[in-house]
Design an enzyme around this catalytic site. Structure first.
Site, PDB file in Angstrom:
ATOM      1  CG  PHE A   1      -0.272   0.368   2.514  1.00  0.00           C
ATOM      2  CD1 PHE A   1      -0.032   1.703   2.831  1.00  0.00           C
ATOM      3  CD2 PHE A   1       0.131  -0.607   3.414  1.00  0.00           C
ATOM      4  CE1 PHE A   1       0.599   2.040   4.022  1.00  0.00           C
ATOM      5  CE2 PHE A   1       0.767  -0.275   4.595  1.00  0.00           C
ATOM      6  CZ  PHE A   1       1.011   1.052   4.899  1.00  0.00           C
TER       7      PHE A   1
ATOM      8  CE  LYS B   1      -2.712  -8.216  -4.795  1.00  0.00           C
ATOM      9  NZ  LYS B   1      -3.334  -7.087  -4.076  1.00  0.00           N
TER      10      LYS B   1
ATOM     11  CB  SER C   1       4.576  -7.795   5.363  1.00  0.00           C
ATOM     12  OG  SER C   1       3.706  -8.811   4.911  1.00  0.00           O
TER      13      SER C   1
ATOM     14  CB  CYS D   1      10.743  -0.598   3.234  1.00  0.00           C
ATOM     15  SG  CYS D   1      11.588   0.189   1.872  1.00  0.00           S
TER      16      CYS D   1
ATOM     17  CD  GLU E   1       7.802  -3.751   8.513  1.00  0.00           C
ATOM     18  OE1 GLU E   1       7.299  -4.848   8.193  1.00  0.00           O
ATOM     19  OE2 GLU E   1       8.274  -2.943   7.692  1.00  0.00           O
TER      20      GLU E   1
HETATM   21  P1  NAD Z   1       1.349  -6.864   2.708  1.00  0.00           P
HETATM   22  O1  NAD Z   1       2.373  -7.919   2.771  1.00  0.00           O
HETATM   23  O2  NAD Z   1       0.202  -6.945   3.641  1.00  0.00           O
HETATM   24  O3  NAD Z   1       0.711  -6.759   1.237  1.00  0.00           O
HETATM   25  C1  NAD Z   1       1.515  -6.520   0.104  1.00  0.00           C
HETATM   26  C2  NAD Z   1       0.790  -7.005  -1.138  1.00  0.00           C
HETATM   27  O4  NAD Z   1       0.712  -8.434  -1.083  1.00  0.00           O
HETATM   28  C3  NAD Z   1      -0.652  -6.528  -1.263  1.00  0.00           C
HETATM   29  O5  NAD Z   1      -0.916  -6.228  -2.614  1.00  0.00           O
HETATM   30  C4  NAD Z   1      -1.469  -7.713  -0.777  1.00  0.00           C
HETATM   31  O6  NAD Z   1      -2.756  -7.762  -1.364  1.00  0.00           O
HETATM   32  C5  NAD Z   1      -0.626  -8.878  -1.240  1.00  0.00           C
HETATM   33  N1  NAD Z   1      -0.752 -10.093  -0.436  1.00  0.00           N
HETATM   34  C6  NAD Z   1      -1.003 -10.202   0.880  1.00  0.00           C
HETATM   35  N2  NAD Z   1      -0.974 -11.496   1.263  1.00  0.00           N
HETATM   36  C7  NAD Z   1      -0.675 -12.213   0.169  1.00  0.00           C
HETATM   37  C8  NAD Z   1      -0.481 -13.600  -0.080  1.00  0.00           C
HETATM   38  N3  NAD Z   1      -0.605 -14.520   0.880  1.00  0.00           N
HETATM   39  N4  NAD Z   1      -0.182 -13.981  -1.335  1.00  0.00           N
HETATM   40  C9  NAD Z   1      -0.037 -13.076  -2.334  1.00  0.00           C
HETATM   41  N5  NAD Z   1      -0.207 -11.738  -2.159  1.00  0.00           N
HETATM   42  C10 NAD Z   1      -0.524 -11.324  -0.922  1.00  0.00           C
HETATM   43  O7  NAD Z   1       2.131  -5.462   2.886  1.00  0.00           O
HETATM   44  P2  NAD Z   1       1.524  -3.997   3.005  1.00  0.00           P
HETATM   45  O8  NAD Z   1       0.955  -3.814   4.358  1.00  0.00           O
HETATM   46  O9  NAD Z   1       0.698  -3.671   1.820  1.00  0.00           O
HETATM   47  O10 NAD Z   1       2.878  -3.137   2.859  1.00  0.00           O
HETATM   48  C11 NAD Z   1       3.732  -2.876   3.936  1.00  0.00           C
HETATM   49  C12 NAD Z   1       4.883  -3.862   3.965  1.00  0.00           C
HETATM   50  O11 NAD Z   1       5.674  -3.759   2.780  1.00  0.00           O
HETATM   51  C13 NAD Z   1       5.841  -3.567   5.121  1.00  0.00           C
HETATM   52  O12 NAD Z   1       6.234  -4.773   5.699  1.00  0.00           O
HETATM   53  C14 NAD Z   1       7.011  -2.879   4.445  1.00  0.00           C
HETATM   54  O13 NAD Z   1       8.242  -2.984   5.109  1.00  0.00           O
HETATM   55  C15 NAD Z   1       7.042  -3.613   3.126  1.00  0.00           C
HETATM   56  N6  NAD Z   1       7.748  -2.821   2.118  1.00  0.00           N
HETATM   57  C16 NAD Z   1       9.010  -3.211   1.801  1.00  0.00           C
HETATM   58  C17 NAD Z   1       9.747  -2.473   0.898  1.00  0.00           C
HETATM   59  C18 NAD Z   1      11.157  -2.875   0.556  1.00  0.00           C
HETATM   60  O14 NAD Z   1      11.760  -2.254  -0.320  1.00  0.00           O
HETATM   61  N7  NAD Z   1      11.731  -3.891   1.195  1.00  0.00           N
HETATM   62  C19 NAD Z   1       9.192  -1.335   0.314  1.00  0.00           C
HETATM   63  C20 NAD Z   1       7.886  -0.969   0.651  1.00  0.00           C
HETATM   64  C21 NAD Z   1       7.168  -1.733   1.568  1.00  0.00           C
END
Ligand code: NAD
Length: 511
Positions: free
Chosen positions: A151, A175, A228, A283, A385
């Site tokens: 997000f 997506k 995540s 992140c 986190e």
């Molecule tokens: P999230 O893991 O909840 O969701 C990320 C995406 O994955 C969404 O589009 C979601 O619909 C999808 N998703 C969720 N569960 C899934 C599954 N089981 N199978 C396939 N797709 C699935 O993360 P969020 O809350 O949207 O974003 C925040 C997280 O992203 C934090 O942990 C942050 O640290 C991380 N992040 C990392 C970086 C990096 O460069 N390492 C950059 C930005 C954000």
């Protein structure tokens, strides 16, 4: 803003399922419902694969200069629509409008880097492996790639994946997060406006069943995620089984280390940006401040004073420093972590729970700056986190102590040091066990020419986004071994000069 019904973009057209299911889309600054997002079915997810696969058959053969021409056009169109794109990010993700503008401009810089693909994709040749044998490495596209965005960076993550993937000749399905779909809604119009061939980029909204429909498809070559760590691990397991290549950037928890010679004003300015920018939902946000004893009290005092002066409010208000967090759930989760910090004995010197907001924002998801001191590295608020504006200040004996804590962390995205000392700087760069290091900066995000990504639980696998790494992931290296023989009956002249007496080789004659 008018109520918006988000649609999927497949085969160059906006499409809706006949009996589509929708979820509400919120403005986190006000809590208002501003639209609805489709929760797409498996059939729709697979229709996008079909379209992308069909497009690949021709897109792959479009001359590279022409493919990159679309990227130039994309960058130009984004520049023309910058305010609208930034507005989209500032509304549903509630990123402060100035930061949202910065995000769009960063995507444009990434596209500029991807415009170097004709140079970056060039392979290697090894001449003279033996006699008339040489080897050649070429990099080729693979087919359809799928991407899953978090997000918090709806624009940036598009930039990390799509320009590189399509620039080298693949096609793509993205997506977005259901919490921040507006940016890609605007981008779909831009794809149409620049005449991008149908199917080269598709957008499908929904939850995990969308990517789960892709893993088993023989037409999908790879899956990339920014999200995540638990999500990344699930995708890694499923894609491993299905034999798909993956690039998975995951969760983070980043240290800011303050040494005794740190320039305090520089640190404080960077602290605010790092820990409270995007309400701590980055992140590369700083969330642990490790301070040596010589300046510990001074750092705590300055952090407290600066945090108190910080204005929290509507993401669209230019006078505000920090907007809300993404959702009611996120707010409650952050508040639970604050409670855990208190229970485990950390001293809460600034409590951001339930800040006083003006009437129009009273239903928004606000958490103000929150600061804990005297935090032990073993506490939950240091290890997990939180993804919010919550900071744990830890006392460290010296640089080795700070490096040891960073090494023991499960996450390894970024870490920053504030110092003027060359020894501390070099030690930190060499020994901080993370993927990205900052010196006197609070957010150590590398420029788009350079690779972006962490290590340990912050990156599953080895491939990073941006720079040359983007090319490596989205292409396969093919190696040709070539023997060239003189035509039948036309033997080659002797290529070496020999000693007439011994026959030993003296030098090579031919060039
Ligand atoms: P999230 O893991 O909840 O969701 C990320 C995406 O994955 C969404 O589009 C979601 O619909 C999808 N998703 C969720 N569960 C899934 C599954 N089981 N199978 C396939 N797709 C699935 O993360 P969020 O809350 O949207 O974003 C925040 C997280 O992203 C934090 O942990 C942050 O640290 C991380 N992040 C990392 C970086 C990096 O460069 N390492 C950059 C930005 C954000």
């Amino acid at each position: 803003m008018d109520f918006v019904r988000i649609k999927n973009y497949i085969d160059g057209k906006w499409v809706e399922e006949a009996n589509a299911k929708y979820e509400p889309l919120y403005n986190p600054s006000t809590g208002e419902v501003i639209g609805e997002v489709p929760i797409s079915s498996r059939e729709t997810a697979l229709a996008a694969v079909e379209s992308a696969n069909r497009a690949y058959a021709t897109w792959r053969h479009v001359p590279i200069g022409k493919r990159v021409g679309y990227l130039f056009a994309l960058r130009a169109a984004m520049g023309k629509n910058l305010e609208e794109l930034a507005f989209a990010i500032a509304v549903d993700q509630a990123k402060h409008i100035s930061e949202a503008r910065g995000e769009v401009m960063r995507v444009m810089q990434i596209i500029e880097t991807a415009c170097s693909i004709p140079t970056l994709i060039q392979g290697d040749t090894l001449e003279g492996i033996s006699g008339n044998i040489c080897g050649r490495v070429i990099r080729q596209p693979l087919g359809v790639f799928c991407g899953i965005a978090p997000f918090n960076f709806p624009g940036l993550v598009f930039g990390w994946f799509v320009p590189f993937a399509i620039g080298v000749g693949n096609t793509f399905i993205l997506k977005p997060s259901t919490q921040s779909p507006l940016f890609m809604q605007k981008m779909g119009d831009i794809f149409t406006e620049i005449g991008l061939p149908p199917g080269v980029v598709n957008i499908v909204h929904g939850h995990r069943n969308v990517p789960e429909s892709w893993y088993g498809s023989p037409d999908v070559s790879g899956v990339c995620l920014v999200g995540s760590t638990p999500t990344a691990k699930k995708i890694a397991a499923k894609c491993g089984e299905a034999g798909k290549r993956t690039m998975l950037l995951a969760g983070a928890k980043n240290y800011l280390v303050v040494m005794e010679d740190a320039q305090m004003d520089v640190f404080i300015e960077n602290y605010l940006h790092s820990c409270y920018g995007s309400a701590g939902q980055r992140c590369l946000a700083g969330s642990i401040v490790a301070v040596v004893p010589e300046v510990y009290d001074r750092v705590v005092e300055r952090i407290l004073a600066a945090s108190k002066g910080l204005k929290v409010g509507d993401a669209m208000d230019p006078d505000v420093y920090m907007g809300p967090v993404i959702s009611k759930d996120a707010k409650e989760k952050i508040e639970r972590y604050i409670e855990i910090g208190v229970k485990e004995g950390a001293r809460l010197i600034m409590d951001g729970r339930n800040p006083k907001m003006p009437e129009k924002n009273k239903n928004g998801y606000f958490v103000g700056p929150t600061v804990f001191v005297d935090v032990e590295p073993s506490m939950t608020i240091v290890k997990e986190e939180i993804f919010g504006p919550v900071v744990a200040i830890v006392r460290v004996n010296d640089i080795y102590h700070a490096l040891d804590l960073i090494r023991k962390q499960e996450f390894g995205n970024g870490a920053c040091i504030f110092t003027q000392n060359l020894f501390y700087t070099e030690k930190f760069i060499q020994e901080a066990n993370v993927g990205m290091v900052g010196v006197n900066v609070g957010v150590c995000a590398p420029h788009p020419y350079l690779p972006f990504g962490g290590i340990k639980d912050s990156l599953l696998g080895t491939d990073k986004v941006q720079g040359k790494g983007g090319i490596d992931f989205f292409t396969q290296a093919k190696v040709a071994t070539i023997r060239f023989e003189a035509p039948e009956g036309k033997s080659e002249p002797d290529r070496v000069e020999r000693c007439p007496k011994t026959g030993a080789v003296r030098s090579c004659v031919a060039q």
